[in-house]
Design a protein around this motif. Structure first.
Motif, short mmCIF file in Angstrom:
data_model
loop_
_atom_site.label_atom_id
_atom_site.label_comp_id
_atom_site.label_asym_id
_atom_site.label_seq_id
_atom_site.Cartn_x
_atom_site.Cartn_y
_atom_site.Cartn_z
N SER A 138 0.86 -1.19 0.00
CA SER A 138 0.00 0.00 0.00
C SER A 138 0.89 1.23 0.00
O SER A 138 1.56 1.52 1.00
CB SER A 138 -0.87 0.04 1.26
OG SER A 138 -1.71 -1.07 1.31
N VAL A 139 0.88 1.96 -1.09
CA VAL A 139 1.80 3.09 -1.25
C VAL A 139 1.33 4.30 -0.46
O VAL A 139 0.14 4.62 -0.43
CB VAL A 139 1.94 3.44 -2.75
CG1 VAL A 139 2.74 4.73 -2.94
CG2 VAL A 139 2.62 2.29 -3.49
N PHE A 140 2.29 4.97 0.20
CA PHE A 140 2.06 6.27 0.84
C PHE A 140 2.71 7.32 -0.07
O PHE A 140 3.89 7.21 -0.41
CB PHE A 140 2.73 6.34 2.22
CG PHE A 140 2.37 5.22 3.15
CD1 PHE A 140 1.14 4.58 3.11
CD2 PHE A 140 3.29 4.79 4.11
CE1 PHE A 140 0.82 3.55 3.99
CE2 PHE A 140 2.98 3.77 5.00
CZ PHE A 140 1.74 3.14 4.94
N PRO A 141 1.99 8.38 -0.46
CA PRO A 141 2.55 9.32 -1.44
C PRO A 141 3.64 10.23 -0.89
O PRO A 141 4.30 10.93 -1.65
CB PRO A 141 1.33 10.13 -1.90
CG PRO A 141 0.27 9.88 -0.92
CD PRO A 141 0.57 8.64 -0.15
N THR A 142 3.87 10.25 0.41
CA THR A 142 4.91 11.08 1.02
C THR A 142 6.21 10.29 1.08
O THR A 142 6.23 9.18 1.61
CB THR A 142 4.50 11.44 2.47
OG1 THR A 142 3.16 11.92 2.48
CG2 THR A 142 5.44 12.45 3.08
N LEU A 166 9.37 8.96 2.58
CA LEU A 166 9.80 8.83 3.97
C LEU A 166 11.23 8.30 4.02
O LEU A 166 11.63 7.46 3.21
CB LEU A 166 8.86 7.89 4.73
CG LEU A 166 7.40 8.36 4.86
CD1 LEU A 166 6.56 7.32 5.58
CD2 LEU A 166 7.31 9.70 5.59
#
Lengths: 143, 143, 143
Positions: free
Chosen positions: B122-126, B128
Protein backbone atom coordinates in the motif's frame (compact mmCIF):
# COMPACT_ATOMS: atom_id res chain seq x y z
CA UNK A 1 12.15 19.45 23.73
CA UNK A 2 10.37 19.23 20.41
CA UNK A 3 7.69 16.57 20.25
CA UNK A 4 8.06 14.28 17.23
CA UNK A 5 5.09 14.09 14.90
CA UNK A 6 3.37 10.74 15.50
CA UNK A 7 1.36 10.33 12.28
CA UNK A 8 0.79 11.51 8.73
CA UNK A 9 -2.16 11.12 6.40
CA UNK A 10 -2.24 8.43 3.71
CA UNK A 11 -4.77 8.03 0.87
CA UNK A 12 -6.71 5.51 3.00
CA UNK A 13 -6.14 6.86 6.51
CA UNK A 14 -3.00 7.38 8.58
CA UNK A 15 0.51 6.06 9.06
CA UNK A 16 1.85 6.29 12.61
CA UNK A 17 5.39 6.02 13.93
CA UNK A 18 5.35 5.67 17.71
CA UNK A 19 8.44 6.22 19.86
CA UNK A 20 10.15 4.70 22.88
CA UNK A 21 7.92 4.96 25.94
CA UNK A 22 4.69 5.54 24.01
CA UNK A 23 1.53 3.82 25.25
CA UNK A 24 0.25 2.33 21.98
CA UNK A 25 -3.46 2.22 22.84
CA UNK A 26 -3.41 5.77 24.25
CA UNK A 27 -1.83 7.00 21.00
CA UNK A 28 -4.45 5.20 18.90
CA UNK A 29 -7.24 6.64 21.07
CA UNK A 30 -5.78 10.13 20.67
CA UNK A 31 -5.73 9.67 16.89
CA UNK A 32 -9.37 8.59 16.91
CA UNK A 33 -10.43 11.66 18.87
CA UNK A 34 -8.22 14.24 17.08
CA UNK A 35 -9.22 13.04 13.62
CA UNK A 36 -12.76 11.86 14.44
CA UNK A 37 -12.06 8.41 12.97
CA UNK A 38 -15.44 6.66 12.50
CA UNK A 39 -13.84 3.18 12.41
CA UNK A 40 -10.68 1.62 11.02
CA UNK A 41 -8.60 -1.49 10.56
CA UNK A 42 -4.89 -1.44 11.32
CA UNK A 43 -1.72 -3.47 11.15
CA UNK A 44 1.53 -2.66 12.89
CA UNK A 45 4.93 -3.95 13.99
CA UNK A 46 7.88 -2.71 16.00
CA UNK A 47 9.77 -3.11 19.25
CA UNK A 48 8.10 -3.35 22.66
CA UNK A 49 9.37 -2.59 26.13
CA UNK A 50 6.47 -4.66 27.33
CA UNK A 51 3.26 -6.26 26.15
CA UNK A 52 0.38 -7.57 28.24
CA UNK A 53 -1.62 -10.37 26.65
CA UNK A 54 -4.93 -11.62 28.04
CA UNK A 55 -6.94 -14.79 27.46
CA UNK A 56 -10.62 -14.41 28.29
CA UNK A 57 -11.93 -16.71 30.99
CA UNK A 58 -15.69 -16.96 30.39
CA UNK A 59 -16.29 -18.55 33.80
CA UNK A 60 -14.85 -15.58 35.66
CA UNK A 61 -15.66 -13.04 32.93
CA UNK A 62 -12.13 -11.64 33.11
CA UNK A 63 -8.88 -11.78 31.17
CA UNK A 64 -6.05 -13.91 32.55
CA UNK A 65 -3.12 -11.56 31.83
CA UNK A 66 0.56 -12.14 31.15
CA UNK A 67 3.16 -9.40 30.76
CA UNK A 68 6.33 -10.00 28.78
CA UNK A 69 9.26 -7.59 28.30
CA UNK A 70 11.63 -6.66 25.46
CA UNK A 71 9.90 -8.20 22.49
CA UNK A 72 9.81 -7.65 18.77
CA UNK A 73 6.17 -7.15 17.84
CA UNK A 74 6.08 -9.27 14.69
CA UNK A 75 2.51 -8.28 13.87
CA UNK A 76 -0.38 -6.45 15.46
CA UNK A 77 -3.80 -6.66 13.78
CA UNK A 78 -6.79 -4.74 15.06
CA UNK A 79 -9.74 -2.45 14.59
CA UNK A 80 -10.77 0.95 15.92
CA UNK A 81 -14.41 1.55 16.86
CA UNK A 82 -16.48 3.23 19.58
CA UNK A 83 -18.37 2.13 22.68
CA UNK A 84 -20.56 4.45 24.79
CA UNK A 85 -19.00 7.46 23.07
CA UNK A 86 -15.41 6.45 23.81
CA UNK A 87 -12.72 4.86 21.60
CA UNK A 88 -12.81 1.05 21.76
CA UNK A 89 -9.69 -0.65 20.40
CA UNK A 90 -9.53 -4.37 19.69
CA UNK A 91 -6.08 -5.70 18.88
CA UNK A 92 -4.32 -9.04 18.67
CA UNK A 93 -0.61 -9.55 18.29
CA UNK A 94 2.32 -11.90 17.93
CA UNK A 95 5.57 -10.95 19.63
CA UNK A 96 8.96 -12.67 19.76
CA UNK A 97 11.75 -12.69 22.30
CA UNK A 98 15.52 -12.73 21.75
CA UNK A 99 15.39 -16.49 20.93
CA UNK A 100 12.65 -15.91 18.31
CA UNK A 101 10.13 -17.79 20.44
CA UNK A 102 6.69 -16.27 19.94
CA UNK A 103 3.77 -15.33 22.18
CA UNK A 104 0.40 -14.36 20.83
CA UNK A 105 -3.19 -13.45 21.49
CA UNK A 106 -5.41 -10.61 22.62
CA UNK A 107 -3.48 -7.48 23.60
CA UNK A 108 -4.43 -5.65 26.80
CA UNK A 109 -1.61 -3.07 26.77
CA UNK A 110 1.68 -2.39 25.05
CA UNK A 111 4.48 0.13 25.36
CA UNK A 112 7.06 0.93 22.69
CA UNK A 113 10.64 -0.09 23.54
CA UNK A 114 14.08 1.06 22.41
CA UNK A 115 13.19 1.54 18.76
CA UNK A 116 9.82 2.40 17.25
CA UNK A 117 6.44 0.98 16.34
CA UNK A 118 4.87 1.61 12.93
CA UNK A 119 1.11 1.32 12.36
CA UNK A 120 -0.89 1.64 9.13
CA UNK A 121 -4.49 2.67 9.87
CA UNK A 122 -7.12 2.19 7.11
CA UNK A 123 -10.18 4.29 7.87
CA UNK A 124 -13.71 2.98 7.29
CA UNK A 125 -16.13 5.92 6.77
CA UNK A 126 -19.00 4.19 8.63
CA UNK A 127 -19.03 4.82 12.39
CA UNK A 128 -18.95 1.43 14.12
CA UNK A 129 -19.85 0.60 17.71
CA UNK A 130 -19.00 -2.37 19.89
CA UNK A 131 -21.77 -3.78 22.04
CA UNK A 132 -22.07 -6.65 24.47
CA UNK A 133 -23.66 -9.66 22.81
CA UNK A 134 -25.57 -11.20 25.73
CA UNK A 135 -25.77 -14.61 24.02
CA UNK A 136 -21.97 -15.00 24.26
CA UNK A 137 -21.00 -12.55 27.01
CA UNK A 138 -18.48 -10.74 24.82
CA UNK A 139 -18.28 -7.44 22.95
CA UNK A 140 -18.99 -7.72 19.22
CA UNK A 141 -18.63 -5.01 16.58
CA UNK A 142 -22.10 -4.11 15.25
CA UNK A 143 -22.44 -3.70 11.47
CA UNK B 1 12.69 -19.04 -20.55
CA UNK B 2 10.00 -16.43 -20.10
CA UNK B 3 10.26 -14.45 -16.88
CA UNK B 4 6.99 -14.41 -14.92
CA UNK B 5 5.54 -11.03 -14.12
CA UNK B 6 6.19 -10.32 -10.42
CA UNK B 7 3.62 -7.60 -9.71
CA UNK B 8 0.51 -5.78 -10.88
CA UNK B 9 -0.98 -2.43 -9.90
CA UNK B 10 -3.82 -2.19 -7.40
CA UNK B 11 -5.90 0.91 -6.53
CA UNK B 12 -3.64 1.55 -3.53
CA UNK B 13 -0.30 0.28 -4.79
CA UNK B 14 0.92 -3.12 -5.97
CA UNK B 15 0.26 -6.82 -5.53
CA UNK B 16 3.33 -9.05 -5.90
CA UNK B 17 3.59 -12.80 -6.43
CA UNK B 18 7.18 -13.92 -5.91
CA UNK B 19 8.46 -17.30 -7.08
CA UNK B 20 10.70 -20.11 -5.89
CA UNK B 21 14.26 -18.85 -5.44
CA UNK B 22 13.35 -15.15 -5.29
CA UNK B 23 15.20 -12.96 -2.79
CA UNK B 24 12.25 -11.15 -1.21
CA UNK B 25 14.04 -7.97 -0.14
CA UNK B 26 15.79 -7.64 -3.53
CA UNK B 27 12.40 -7.90 -5.28
CA UNK B 28 10.90 -5.25 -3.00
CA UNK B 29 13.89 -2.96 -3.58
CA UNK B 30 13.53 -3.44 -7.35
CA UNK B 31 9.83 -2.50 -7.11
CA UNK B 32 10.74 0.66 -5.16
CA UNK B 33 13.25 1.75 -7.79
CA UNK B 34 11.24 0.79 -10.91
CA UNK B 35 8.06 2.45 -9.67
CA UNK B 36 9.67 5.25 -7.62
CA UNK B 37 7.68 4.27 -4.54
CA UNK B 38 7.93 7.18 -2.03
CA UNK B 39 7.01 4.94 0.94
CA UNK B 40 4.63 2.06 1.61
CA UNK B 41 3.25 -0.42 4.08
CA UNK B 42 3.00 -4.09 3.17
CA UNK B 43 1.74 -7.44 4.37
CA UNK B 44 2.63 -10.81 2.87
CA UNK B 45 2.61 -14.56 3.34
CA UNK B 46 3.86 -17.63 1.51
CA UNK B 47 6.43 -20.42 1.59
CA UNK B 48 10.11 -19.91 2.40
CA UNK B 49 13.17 -21.94 1.54
CA UNK B 50 14.86 -20.02 4.31
CA UNK B 51 14.41 -17.05 6.59
CA UNK B 52 17.03 -15.26 8.66
CA UNK B 53 15.71 -13.56 11.79
CA UNK B 54 17.79 -11.15 13.87
CA UNK B 55 17.40 -9.81 17.40
CA UNK B 56 19.23 -6.54 17.98
CA UNK B 57 21.90 -6.59 20.65
CA UNK B 58 22.30 -2.97 21.79
CA UNK B 59 25.54 -3.73 23.65
CA UNK B 60 27.27 -4.97 20.52
CA UNK B 61 25.19 -2.87 18.11
CA UNK B 62 24.57 -5.91 15.89
CA UNK B 63 21.84 -8.41 15.15
CA UNK B 64 22.14 -11.92 16.59
CA UNK B 65 20.93 -13.91 13.57
CA UNK B 66 19.24 -17.28 13.19
CA UNK B 67 18.48 -18.98 9.87
CA UNK B 68 15.66 -21.49 9.57
CA UNK B 69 14.68 -23.55 6.51
CA UNK B 70 11.45 -24.74 4.89
CA UNK B 71 8.90 -22.61 6.64
CA UNK B 72 5.43 -21.32 5.96
CA UNK B 73 5.59 -17.54 6.33
CA UNK B 74 2.35 -17.01 8.25
CA UNK B 75 2.63 -13.23 8.12
CA UNK B 76 5.15 -10.61 7.13
CA UNK B 77 4.44 -6.97 8.08
CA UNK B 78 6.70 -4.14 7.01
CA UNK B 79 7.32 -0.74 5.50
CA UNK B 80 9.26 0.58 2.53
CA UNK B 81 11.21 3.82 2.89
CA UNK B 82 14.57 5.31 1.90
CA UNK B 83 17.92 5.95 3.59
CA UNK B 84 20.78 7.89 1.98
CA UNK B 85 19.07 7.59 -1.42
CA UNK B 86 18.70 3.81 -1.27
CA UNK B 87 15.68 1.62 -0.49
CA UNK B 88 15.41 0.80 3.22
CA UNK B 89 13.06 -2.08 4.03
CA UNK B 90 11.90 -2.84 7.56
CA UNK B 91 10.05 -6.13 7.96
CA UNK B 92 8.97 -8.43 10.75
CA UNK B 93 7.55 -11.90 10.32
CA UNK B 94 6.15 -15.03 11.87
CA UNK B 95 7.01 -18.35 10.23
CA UNK B 96 6.02 -21.92 11.08
CA UNK B 97 7.69 -25.26 10.54
CA UNK B 98 6.13 -28.63 9.64
CA UNK B 99 4.96 -29.09 13.24
CA UNK B 100 3.26 -25.64 13.24
CA UNK B 101 5.76 -24.32 15.78
CA UNK B 102 6.39 -20.65 15.12
CA UNK B 103 9.41 -18.37 15.04
CA UNK B 104 9.15 -14.62 14.85
CA UNK B 105 10.84 -11.28 14.88
CA UNK B 106 12.86 -8.91 12.73
CA UNK B 107 13.65 -10.31 9.27
CA UNK B 108 17.18 -9.94 7.90
CA UNK B 109 16.69 -12.00 4.70
CA UNK B 110 14.24 -14.41 3.17
CA UNK B 111 14.07 -16.56 0.04
CA UNK B 112 10.92 -18.01 -1.48
CA UNK B 113 10.64 -21.80 -1.34
CA UNK B 114 8.75 -24.44 -3.33
CA UNK B 115 5.56 -22.43 -3.77
CA UNK B 116 5.16 -18.67 -3.85
CA UNK B 117 5.02 -15.59 -1.69
CA UNK B 118 2.27 -12.99 -2.08
CA UNK B 119 2.70 -9.37 -0.91
CA UNK B 120 0.20 -6.50 -0.90
CA UNK B 121 2.00 -3.14 -0.97
CA UNK B 122 0.00 0.00 0.00
CA UNK B 123 1.80 3.09 -1.25
CA UNK B 124 2.06 6.27 0.84
CA UNK B 125 2.55 9.32 -1.44
CA UNK B 126 4.91 11.08 1.02
CA UNK B 127 8.57 10.16 0.63
CA UNK B 128 9.80 8.83 3.97
CA UNK B 129 13.38 8.44 5.18
CA UNK B 130 14.88 6.37 7.95
CA UNK B 131 17.53 8.01 10.10
CA UNK B 132 19.59 6.95 13.06
CA UNK B 133 18.08 8.25 16.29
CA UNK B 134 21.19 8.86 18.41
CA UNK B 135 19.21 8.77 21.67
CA UNK B 136 18.39 5.08 21.13
CA UNK B 137 21.03 3.93 18.64
CA UNK B 138 18.48 2.60 16.17
CA UNK B 139 17.02 3.68 12.84
CA UNK B 140 13.62 5.34 13.09
CA UNK B 141 11.32 6.39 10.26
CA UNK B 142 11.08 10.20 10.16
CA UNK B 143 7.62 11.70 9.66
CA UNK C 1 -34.31 -15.13 14.26
CA UNK C 2 -32.81 -12.16 12.49
CA UNK C 3 -29.57 -12.89 10.66
CA UNK C 4 -26.81 -10.41 11.53
CA UNK C 5 -25.25 -8.55 8.64
CA UNK C 6 -21.82 -10.06 7.99
CA UNK C 7 -20.11 -7.28 6.02
CA UNK C 8 -20.18 -3.65 4.96
CA UNK C 9 -18.45 -1.81 2.13
CA UNK C 10 -15.27 0.18 2.69
CA UNK C 11 -13.51 2.55 0.26
CA UNK C 12 -11.18 -0.29 -0.76
CA UNK C 13 -13.45 -3.33 -0.42
CA UNK C 14 -15.27 -4.85 2.53
CA UNK C 15 -15.11 -5.19 6.29
CA UNK C 16 -16.56 -8.43 7.68
CA UNK C 17 -17.58 -9.35 11.21
CA UNK C 18 -18.17 -13.09 11.46
CA UNK C 19 -20.03 -14.68 14.35
CA UNK C 20 -19.82 -17.74 16.59
CA UNK C 21 -20.23 -20.90 14.52
CA UNK C 22 -19.40 -19.29 11.17
CA UNK C 23 -17.26 -21.25 8.72
CA UNK C 24 -14.73 -18.55 7.76
CA UNK C 25 -13.84 -19.84 4.29
CA UNK C 26 -17.51 -20.43 3.39
CA UNK C 27 -18.29 -16.82 4.37
CA UNK C 28 -15.39 -15.49 2.30
CA UNK C 29 -16.49 -17.60 -0.70
CA UNK C 30 -20.04 -16.28 -0.32
CA UNK C 31 -18.70 -12.70 -0.32
CA UNK C 32 -16.71 -13.40 -3.49
CA UNK C 33 -19.79 -14.74 -5.30
CA UNK C 34 -22.33 -12.19 -4.03
CA UNK C 35 -20.10 -9.22 -4.80
CA UNK C 36 -18.25 -10.69 -7.82
CA UNK C 37 -14.87 -9.94 -6.21
CA UNK C 38 -12.21 -10.25 -8.96
CA UNK C 39 -9.38 -10.76 -6.43
CA UNK C 40 -8.43 -9.38 -3.03
CA UNK C 41 -6.00 -9.38 -0.17
CA UNK C 42 -7.22 -9.68 3.40
CA UNK C 43 -6.14 -9.58 7.02
CA UNK C 44 -8.20 -10.71 9.97
CA UNK C 45 -8.19 -11.66 13.64
CA UNK C 46 -10.63 -12.98 16.23
CA UNK C 47 -11.56 -15.98 18.31
CA UNK C 48 -11.72 -19.54 16.96
CA UNK C 49 -13.61 -22.59 18.12
CA UNK C 50 -11.20 -24.54 15.99
CA UNK C 51 -8.54 -24.12 13.34
CA UNK C 52 -7.07 -26.78 11.06
CA UNK C 53 -3.54 -26.08 9.89
CA UNK C 54 -1.82 -28.11 7.17
CA UNK C 55 1.82 -28.47 6.14
CA UNK C 56 2.25 -29.62 2.54
CA UNK C 57 4.07 -32.91 2.09
CA UNK C 58 5.46 -32.80 -1.47
CA UNK C 59 6.27 -36.53 -1.43
CA UNK C 60 2.67 -37.51 -0.82
CA UNK C 61 1.19 -34.39 -2.45
CA UNK C 62 -1.11 -33.85 0.53
CA UNK C 63 -1.38 -31.64 3.60
CA UNK C 64 -0.49 -33.12 6.99
CA UNK C 65 -3.28 -31.55 9.06
CA UNK C 66 -3.58 -30.60 12.73
CA UNK C 67 -6.74 -29.31 14.38
CA UNK C 68 -6.55 -27.14 17.49
CA UNK C 69 -9.47 -25.81 19.58
CA UNK C 70 -10.28 -22.57 21.44
CA UNK C 71 -7.66 -20.24 20.07
CA UNK C 72 -7.23 -16.54 19.63
CA UNK C 73 -6.49 -15.95 15.96
CA UNK C 74 -3.71 -13.38 16.33
CA UNK C 75 -3.47 -12.78 12.60
CA UNK C 76 -4.78 -14.25 9.37
CA UNK C 77 -3.26 -13.07 6.08
CA UNK C 78 -4.54 -14.25 2.73
CA UNK C 79 -5.77 -13.63 -0.78
CA UNK C 80 -8.99 -14.29 -2.67
CA UNK C 81 -8.79 -15.49 -6.28
CA UNK C 82 -10.45 -17.99 -8.61
CA UNK C 83 -9.69 -21.46 -9.95
CA UNK C 84 -11.78 -23.24 -12.61
CA UNK C 85 -14.58 -20.72 -12.07
CA UNK C 86 -14.78 -21.25 -8.31
CA UNK C 87 -13.48 -19.16 -5.39
CA UNK C 88 -9.96 -20.16 -4.36
CA UNK C 89 -8.89 -18.86 -0.95
CA UNK C 90 -5.28 -18.96 0.23
CA UNK C 91 -4.78 -18.07 3.89
CA UNK C 92 -2.09 -18.39 6.52
CA UNK C 93 -2.53 -17.70 10.21
CA UNK C 94 -1.04 -17.54 13.67
CA UNK C 95 -3.22 -18.59 16.59
CA UNK C 96 -2.55 -18.70 20.32
CA UNK C 97 -3.92 -20.83 23.13
CA UNK C 98 -4.76 -19.87 26.72
CA UNK C 99 -1.04 -19.94 27.64
CA UNK C 100 -0.19 -17.58 24.72
CA UNK C 101 1.72 -20.35 22.96
CA UNK C 102 1.35 -19.92 19.20
CA UNK C 103 0.72 -22.24 16.25
CA UNK C 104 1.06 -21.10 12.67
CA UNK C 105 1.01 -21.96 9.02
CA UNK C 106 -1.31 -22.69 6.13
CA UNK C 107 -4.98 -22.73 7.13
CA UNK C 108 -7.22 -25.53 5.84
CA UNK C 109 -10.37 -24.60 7.79
CA UNK C 110 -11.47 -22.40 10.66
CA UNK C 111 -14.65 -21.82 12.62
CA UNK C 112 -15.44 -18.76 14.72
CA UNK C 113 -15.67 -19.38 18.48
CA UNK C 114 -17.37 -17.62 21.37
CA UNK C 115 -16.70 -14.09 20.21
CA UNK C 116 -16.23 -12.85 16.66
CA UNK C 117 -13.77 -12.67 13.81
CA UNK C 118 -13.09 -9.42 11.94
CA UNK C 119 -11.67 -9.36 8.39
CA UNK C 120 -10.65 -6.41 6.23
CA UNK C 121 -10.81 -7.32 2.52
CA UNK C 122 -8.97 -5.05 0.02
CA UNK C 123 -10.29 -5.68 -3.47
CA UNK C 124 -7.99 -5.83 -6.51
CA UNK C 125 -9.95 -4.95 -9.69
CA UNK C 126 -8.02 -7.48 -11.85
CA UNK C 127 -9.50 -10.97 -11.87
CA UNK C 128 -6.79 -13.38 -10.73
CA UNK C 129 -6.65 -17.15 -11.16
CA UNK C 130 -4.66 -19.80 -9.38
CA UNK C 131 -3.12 -22.55 -11.52
CA UNK C 132 -0.96 -25.57 -10.84
CA UNK C 133 2.66 -24.81 -11.57
CA UNK C 134 3.92 -28.21 -12.81
CA UNK C 135 7.56 -27.32 -12.08
CA UNK C 136 6.84 -27.20 -8.35
CA UNK C 137 3.61 -29.21 -7.98
CA UNK C 138 1.78 -26.37 -6.20
CA UNK C 139 -0.87 -23.81 -7.06
CA UNK C 140 0.48 -20.35 -7.84
CA UNK C 141 -1.47 -17.16 -8.43
CA UNK C 142 -1.06 -16.06 -12.07
CA UNK C 143 -0.42 -12.36 -12.71
Amino acid sequence: MLEHRRYIQTPDGYFMVLRQGDDVFARLEALMKEEAVPAAGFVGFGFLRQATFGFFDFDNKAYRPKTIENLELANMTGTLAWKDGEPAIHAHGVAADSTFQTFGGHLLALEVGRGSLEIHVSVFPTRLERALDPSIGANVLQL
